[in-house]
Scaffold this motif. Structure first.
Motif, PDB file in Angstrom:
ATOM      1  N   MET A 177     -19.346  74.215  57.531  1.00 50.45           N
ATOM      2  CA  MET A 177     -20.085  75.364  58.001  1.00 50.45           C
ATOM      3  C   MET A 177     -19.639  75.790  59.397  1.00 50.45           C
ATOM      4  SD  MET A 177     -21.908  76.032  55.397  1.00 50.45           S
ATOM      5  CE  MET A 177     -22.770  77.428  56.119  1.00 50.45           C
ATOM      6  N   VAL A 178     -19.481  77.087  59.553  1.00 55.92           N
ATOM      7  CA  VAL A 178     -19.209  77.700  60.839  1.00 55.92           C
ATOM      8  C   VAL A 178     -20.502  78.356  61.318  1.00 55.92           C
ATOM      9  CG1 VAL A 178     -17.986  79.581  61.990  1.00 55.92           C
ATOM     10  CG2 VAL A 178     -16.775  78.127  60.360  1.00 55.92           C
ATOM     11  N   ALA A 179     -20.873  78.133  62.554  1.00 57.82           N
ATOM     12  CA  ALA A 179     -22.001  78.828  63.182  1.00 57.82           C
ATOM     13  C   ALA A 179     -21.472  79.362  64.509  1.00 57.82           C
ATOM     14  CB  ALA A 179     -23.190  77.901  63.385  1.00 57.82           C
TER      15      ALA A 179
ATOM     16  N   LEU B 144     -22.954  84.059  63.586  1.00 56.13           N
ATOM     17  CA  LEU B 144     -22.294  84.321  62.310  1.00 56.13           C
ATOM     18  C   LEU B 144     -22.129  82.987  61.594  1.00 56.13           C
ATOM     19  CD1 LEU B 144     -21.033  86.748  60.763  1.00 56.13           C
ATOM     20  CD2 LEU B 144     -18.817  86.015  61.684  1.00 56.13           C
ATOM     21  N   VAL B 145     -22.657  82.893  60.367  1.00 53.17           N
ATOM     22  CA  VAL B 145     -22.738  81.620  59.640  1.00 53.17           C
ATOM     23  C   VAL B 145     -22.047  81.743  58.288  1.00 53.17           C
ATOM     24  CG1 VAL B 145     -24.307  79.944  58.582  1.00 53.17           C
ATOM     25  CG2 VAL B 145     -24.920  81.023  60.764  1.00 53.17           C
TER      26      VAL B 145
ATOM     27  N   ASP C  47     -32.440  76.833  66.855  1.00 50.39           N
ATOM     28  CA  ASP C  47     -31.794  75.824  66.012  1.00 50.39           C
ATOM     29  C   ASP C  47     -32.352  75.816  64.594  1.00 50.39           C
ATOM     30  OD1 ASP C  47     -30.174  75.071  68.110  1.00 50.39           O
ATOM     31  OD2 ASP C  47     -31.389  73.325  68.677  1.00 50.39           O
ATOM     32  N   ALA C  48     -33.671  75.968  64.467  1.00 50.18           N
ATOM     33  CA  ALA C  48     -34.280  75.960  63.134  1.00 50.18           C
ATOM     34  C   ALA C  48     -33.792  77.149  62.311  1.00 50.18           C
ATOM     35  CB  ALA C  48     -35.801  75.981  63.247  1.00 50.18           C
ATOM     36  N   ALA C  49     -33.678  78.312  62.947  1.00 50.71           N
ATOM     37  CA  ALA C  49     -33.202  79.497  62.234  1.00 50.71           C
ATOM     38  C   ALA C  49     -31.740  79.348  61.823  1.00 50.71           C
ATOM     39  CB  ALA C  49     -33.384  80.736  63.108  1.00 50.71           C
ATOM     40  N   ILE C  50     -30.942  78.719  62.673  1.00 48.98           N
ATOM     41  CA  ILE C  50     -29.533  78.493  62.327  1.00 48.98           C
ATOM     42  C   ILE C  50     -29.425  77.559  61.126  1.00 48.98           C
ATOM     43  CG2 ILE C  50     -27.353  77.477  63.118  1.00 48.98           C
ATOM     44  CD1 ILE C  50     -28.105  78.467  65.948  1.00 48.98           C
ATOM     45  N   ARG C  51     -30.236  76.494  61.114  1.00 48.96           N
ATOM     46  CA  ARG C  51     -30.208  75.569  59.970  1.00 48.96           C
ATOM     47  C   ARG C  51     -30.606  76.297  58.692  1.00 48.96           C
ATOM     48  NH1 ARG C  51     -32.533  72.062  63.803  1.00 48.96           N
ATOM     49  NH2 ARG C  51     -34.635  72.440  62.976  1.00 48.96           N
TER      50      ARG C  51
ATOM     51  N   ASP D 126     -28.313  76.788  55.303  1.00 52.50           N
ATOM     52  CA  ASP D 126     -28.766  76.390  53.972  1.00 52.50           C
ATOM     53  C   ASP D 126     -28.658  77.547  52.984  1.00 52.50           C
ATOM     54  OD1 ASP D 126     -29.344  73.848  54.818  1.00 52.50           O
ATOM     55  OD2 ASP D 126     -31.489  74.212  55.105  1.00 52.50           O
ATOM     56  N   ILE D 127     -29.051  78.734  53.419  1.00 56.67           N
ATOM     57  CA  ILE D 127     -29.002  79.884  52.522  1.00 56.67           C
ATOM     58  C   ILE D 127     -27.572  80.332  52.279  1.00 56.67           C
ATOM     59  CG2 ILE D 127     -29.670  82.312  52.261  1.00 56.67           C
ATOM     60  CD1 ILE D 127     -32.212  81.661  53.837  1.00 56.67           C
ATOM     61  N   ALA D 128     -26.763  80.325  53.324  1.00 55.83           N
ATOM     62  CA  ALA D 128     -25.373  80.795  53.192  1.00 55.83           C
ATOM     63  C   ALA D 128     -24.590  79.942  52.204  1.00 55.83           C
ATOM     64  CB  ALA D 128     -24.692  80.798  54.555  1.00 55.83           C
ATOM     65  N   GLY D 129     -24.625  78.619  52.379  1.00 55.22           N
ATOM     66  CA  GLY D 129     -23.842  77.736  51.511  1.00 55.22           C
ATOM     67  C   GLY D 129     -22.434  78.267  51.330  1.00 55.22           C
ATOM     68  N   LYS D 130     -21.970  78.259  50.097  1.00 53.23           N
ATOM     69  CA  LYS D 130     -20.657  78.828  49.762  1.00 53.23           C
ATOM     70  C   LYS D 130     -20.793  80.257  49.247  1.00 53.23           C
ATOM     71  CE  LYS D 130     -18.820  74.299  48.384  1.00 53.23           C
ATOM     72  NZ  LYS D 130     -17.932  74.133  49.529  1.00 53.23           N
ATOM     73  N   ARG D 131     -22.003  80.802  49.296  1.00 51.98           N
ATOM     74  CA  ARG D 131     -22.276  82.054  48.590  1.00 51.98           C
ATOM     75  C   ARG D 131     -22.234  83.294  49.469  1.00 51.98           C
ATOM     76  NH1 ARG D 131     -27.811  80.895  45.582  1.00 51.98           N
ATOM     77  NH2 ARG D 131     -27.116  82.606  44.251  1.00 51.98           N
ATOM     78  N   TYR D 132     -22.629  83.154  50.750  1.00 51.31           N
ATOM     79  CA  TYR D 132     -22.777  84.330  51.603  1.00 51.31           C
ATOM     80  C   TYR D 132     -22.165  84.088  52.981  1.00 51.31           C
ATOM     81  CZ  TYR D 132     -26.679  84.828  48.277  1.00 51.31           C
ATOM     82  OH  TYR D 132     -27.464  84.872  47.139  1.00 51.31           O
ATOM     83  N   VAL D 133     -21.830  85.185  53.649  1.00 49.76           N
ATOM     84  CA  VAL D 133     -21.598  85.173  55.090  1.00 49.76           C
ATOM     85  C   VAL D 133     -22.848  85.801  55.703  1.00 49.76           C
ATOM     86  CG1 VAL D 133     -20.241  86.047  57.015  1.00 49.76           C
ATOM     87  CG2 VAL D 133     -19.095  85.375  54.887  1.00 49.76           C
ATOM     88  N   ILE D 134     -23.509  85.059  56.581  1.00 44.28           N
ATOM     89  CA  ILE D 134     -24.786  85.509  57.146  1.00 44.28           C
ATOM     90  C   ILE D 134     -24.637  85.810  58.635  1.00 44.28           C
ATOM     91  CG2 ILE D 134     -27.097  84.724  57.807  1.00 44.28           C
ATOM     92  CD1 ILE D 134     -27.399  83.441  55.114  1.00 44.28           C
ATOM     93  N   LEU D 135     -25.151  86.952  59.048  1.00 43.06           N
ATOM     94  CA  LEU D 135     -25.298  87.243  60.475  1.00 43.06           C
ATOM     95  C   LEU D 135     -26.758  87.018  60.841  1.00 43.06           C
ATOM     96  CD1 LEU D 135     -24.166  88.227  63.166  1.00 43.06           C
ATOM     97  CD2 LEU D 135     -24.725  90.569  62.468  1.00 43.06           C
ATOM     98  N   LEU D 136     -27.028  85.894  61.506  1.00 42.91           N
ATOM     99  CA  LEU D 136     -28.374  85.587  61.991  1.00 42.91           C
ATOM    100  C   LEU D 136     -28.599  86.429  63.243  1.00 42.91           C
ATOM    101  CD1 LEU D 136     -30.953  83.851  61.793  1.00 42.91           C
ATOM    102  CD2 LEU D 136     -29.792  82.161  63.226  1.00 42.91           C
ATOM    103  N   THR D 137     -29.488  87.394  63.154  1.00 39.53           N
ATOM    104  CA  THR D 137     -29.503  88.516  64.075  1.00 39.53           C
ATOM    105  C   THR D 137     -30.536  88.399  65.188  1.00 39.53           C
ATOM    106  OG1 THR D 137     -28.760  89.923  62.272  1.00 39.53           O
ATOM    107  CG2 THR D 137     -29.676  91.029  64.181  1.00 39.53           C
ATOM    108  N   ASP D 138     -30.049  88.550  66.408  1.00 38.02           N
ATOM    109  CA  ASP D 138     -30.895  88.609  67.594  1.00 38.02           C
ATOM    110  C   ASP D 138     -31.445  90.026  67.722  1.00 38.02           C
ATOM    111  OD1 ASP D 138     -32.021  88.551  70.126  1.00 38.02           O
ATOM    112  OD2 ASP D 138     -30.098  88.418  71.188  1.00 38.02           O
TER     113      ASP D 138
END
Length: 278
Positions: free
Chosen positions: A37-39, A55-56, A79-83, A87-99
């Motif tokens: 995983m990349v964060a 970006l996750v 940290d909790a939001a990044i985790r 978990d949701i991203a896995g191998k399925r999505y690229v997620i932008l956890l947004t500020d």
């Protein structure tokens, strides 16, 4: 003998229930052993404010995958939001956890979180602009991350649910929006006519925070021509996907069954949206 048979039947029912729950939650942990995983912290400036998001994605595979804008609950990017994003991203999505607040605003308690959300909930135009700019940023990362620009969506939790619903109300060109135990209010019900995305909203039946708005929200969504679904999950209260909401009672509480059910519904809703976008 009769007591033994009854005990066996009870054990079988429990095992079947546990198996069903594992099947619901399996997509979020299967294959974790070989994940990489990349964060990655990413920043931008918008309307004189600087934002720091994350970006996750799993870079152990190179295949392009859907891009998902994710707005966390009112404590924002932590940290909790990044985790959760991992978990949701896995191998399925690229997620932008947004500020949504700006990089200097990182709430540490409920009072600070309430103060951070107030300017956005009271000025929905600002929230819509920030969410749309974040979506533009996510698209721009396709040069450096494996994002399939033909498959884009947004998901949000609690306050983040309000943010992604406002993104949908702005007419954003994405396939789907999913809100978990989100704020359902709007400053203009007629904006529903602009919705282009498929909208899935999931709230707890016993959510004292949002349940007073159920009726008005459904009336609003009837103005939209886009596909939408409002799912009320029995016995769940607010924050049902937030694992850190550990109180045994109260207005905000994690519910493993409701979380698993809602993630399963989200997965199918997103997949249906991506399929229809092809």
């Amino acid at each position: 003998m009769l007591d033994s048979l009854r005990s066996c039947r009870t054990a079988c029912v429990l095992l079947k229930s546990l198996a069903a729950l594992c099947m619901l939650t399996a997509p979020w942990w299967s294959g974790a052993a070989d994940a990489r995983m990349v964060a990655k912290s990413v920043t931008w400036t918008f309307e004189n404010a600087r934002f720091r998001s994350v970006l996750v994605y799993d870079d152990a595979i190179t295949a392009k995958r859907p891009g998902v804008l994710m707005v966390p609950a009112w404590f924002g990017v932590n940290d909790a939001a990044i985790r959760k994003a991992e978990d949701i991203a896995g191998k399925r999505y690229v997620i932008l956890l947004t500020d949504m607040y700006g990089e200097t605003i990182r709430p540490r308690n409920s009072d600070e979180a309430r103060a951070a959300t107030k300017p956005l909930l009271s000025n929905r135009g600002v929230m819509r602009r920030r969410a749309n700019f974040a979506l533009e940023q996510l698209r721009s990362y396709a040069d450096s991350a494996p994002i399939d620009l033909t498959r884009m969506a947004a998901i949000g939790f609690c306050f983040g649910g309000a943010a992604v619903l406002d993104l949908a109300r702005s007419g954003a060109d994405i396939s789907s929006v999913v809100s978990f135990h989100g704020n359902l209010t709007t400053d203009d019900p007629d904006l529903a006519k602009q919705i282009r995305a498929r909208v899935l909203v999931m709230n707890g039946a016993d959510d004292a925070t949002t349940s007073p708005d159920f009726g008005a929200f459904m009336q609003e969504m009837r103005r939209s021509s886009a596909p939408w679904e409002f799912t009320v999950i029995g016995h769940a209260v607010h924050c049902f996907t937030e694992t850190e909401a550990t109180a045994s009672a109260g207005l905000c509480r994690y519910d493993a069954h409701a979380a698993a059910q809602s993630y399963s519904l989200m997965s199918q809703w997103l997949e249906d949206g991506f399929s229809s976008a092809k």
